[in-house]
Design an enzyme around this catalytic site. Structure first.
Site, PDB file in Angstrom:
ATOM      1  N   LEU A 103       0.804  -1.105  -0.050  1.00 32.50           N
ATOM      2  CA  LEU A 103       0.154   0.191   0.010  1.00 32.50           C
ATOM      3  C   LEU A 103       0.998   1.295   0.005  1.00 32.50           C
ATOM      4  CD1 LEU A 103      -2.599  -0.790   2.534  1.00 32.50           C
ATOM      5  CD2 LEU A 103      -2.996  -0.591   0.106  1.00 32.50           C
ATOM      6  N   ASP A 104       0.683   2.099  -0.819  1.00 31.64           N
ATOM      7  CA  ASP A 104       1.491   3.225  -0.904  1.00 31.64           C
ATOM      8  C   ASP A 104       1.354   4.184   0.291  1.00 31.64           C
ATOM      9  OD1 ASP A 104      -0.525   5.186  -1.297  1.00 31.64           O
ATOM     10  OD2 ASP A 104      -0.615   4.827  -3.460  1.00 31.64           O
ATOM     11  N   LEU A 105       2.344   5.206   0.269  1.00 26.38           N
ATOM     12  CA  LEU A 105       2.428   6.059   1.649  1.00 26.38           C
ATOM     13  C   LEU A 105       1.004   6.544   2.144  1.00 26.38           C
ATOM     14  CD1 LEU A 105       4.471   7.660   3.538  1.00 26.38           C
ATOM     15  CD2 LEU A 105       4.324   9.568   1.631  1.00 26.38           C
TER      16      LEU A 105
END
Length: 240
Positions: A103-105
């Site tokens: 999951l990105d930032l």
């Protein structure tokens, strides 16, 4: 019976098979004292395999955890800019684990963690077609026809994306909530697809990954999947 060195390393929870291949290419792995430079190298299992001069962990039973990732954490073991990471914020009694997908930032919600790199690889493969479901808040005017068209697969900036099911849940002014389900999970896929139809993603929450659900898990909370459930859900398809 022989197996690829990278797979051997992944089954010991060192990292994913892909990352193991990179470590081998960097000549950081030795087998019986000799540096291995090719990921195609096979081992039988009784060799002395070292990573950076250290023995690999022993094979443990496969374990899987559900983690509610908060926004603002990177899904990486180490960041060159010293930003906060998922793995630095796990409970101290957790063993070394790797993530199944990322999951990105700025994304949040369900992240699967495991001690088995080969399992991570299996569950990430597009052909296994495990769907991921997201609740997505967007800014902009939602065109339901354009949303529906995503189900046919589209190409954005030269990248082809498979079928994505996106439905409008609610709208309040210029803000809307969507329910989005996809199988591929390419890098920042939902954000790029929404931008292509004139929408800006303001919040992205993963609700499920295959049969595993975020449910009532609180932000930052970790819950191990029972071995019985693990066997039932993975079955022989993902036998390791």
């Amino acid at each position: 019976m022989t197996e690829r060195l990278a797979k051997y390393m992944a089954r010991r929870g060192v990292c994913s098979r892909r990352d193991a291949e990179e470590l081998i290419k960097q000549q950081r792995v030795t087998v019986n004292g000799e540096i291995v430079a090719s990921p195609a190298f096979n081992v039988e299992g009784d060799e002395e395999v070292l990573l950076d001069g250290e023995k690999l962990p022993e094979i443990e039973k496969t374990r899987l955890w559900l983690y509610h990732k908060p926004a603002g954490l990177l899904t990486t073991h180490k960041d060159t800019d010293d930003r906060a990471t998922v793995f630095a914020n796990l409970p101290p009694d957790m063993p070394r684990v790797i993530s199944i997908g990322r999951l990105d930032l700025n994304s949040e919600g369900l992240l699967l963690l495991t001690n088995n790199g080969e399992l991570a690889r299996q569950l990430e493969l597009p052909q296994n077609a495990w769907s991921r479901r997201y609740k997505v808040r967007v800014h902009g005017r939602v065109d339901v026809k354009k949303l529906a068209a995503l189900a046919k697969g589209v190409e954005v900036d030269g990248v082809k994306y498979g079928a994505v099911q996106a439905t409008l849940e609610s709208t309040n002014g210029s803000n809307s909530w969507l329910m989005v389900t996809l199988n591929e999970g390419k890098n920042r896929e939902i954000r790029k697809l929404m931008k292509s139809i004139g929408l800006e993603v303001a919040r992205l929450i993963r609700l499920s990954y295959g049969p595993f659900q975020l449910g009532s898990l609180q932000k930052g909370e970790v819950k191990e999947v029972a071995q019985k459930v693990l066997r039932e859900q993975l079955g022989e398809k993902f036998a390791l």
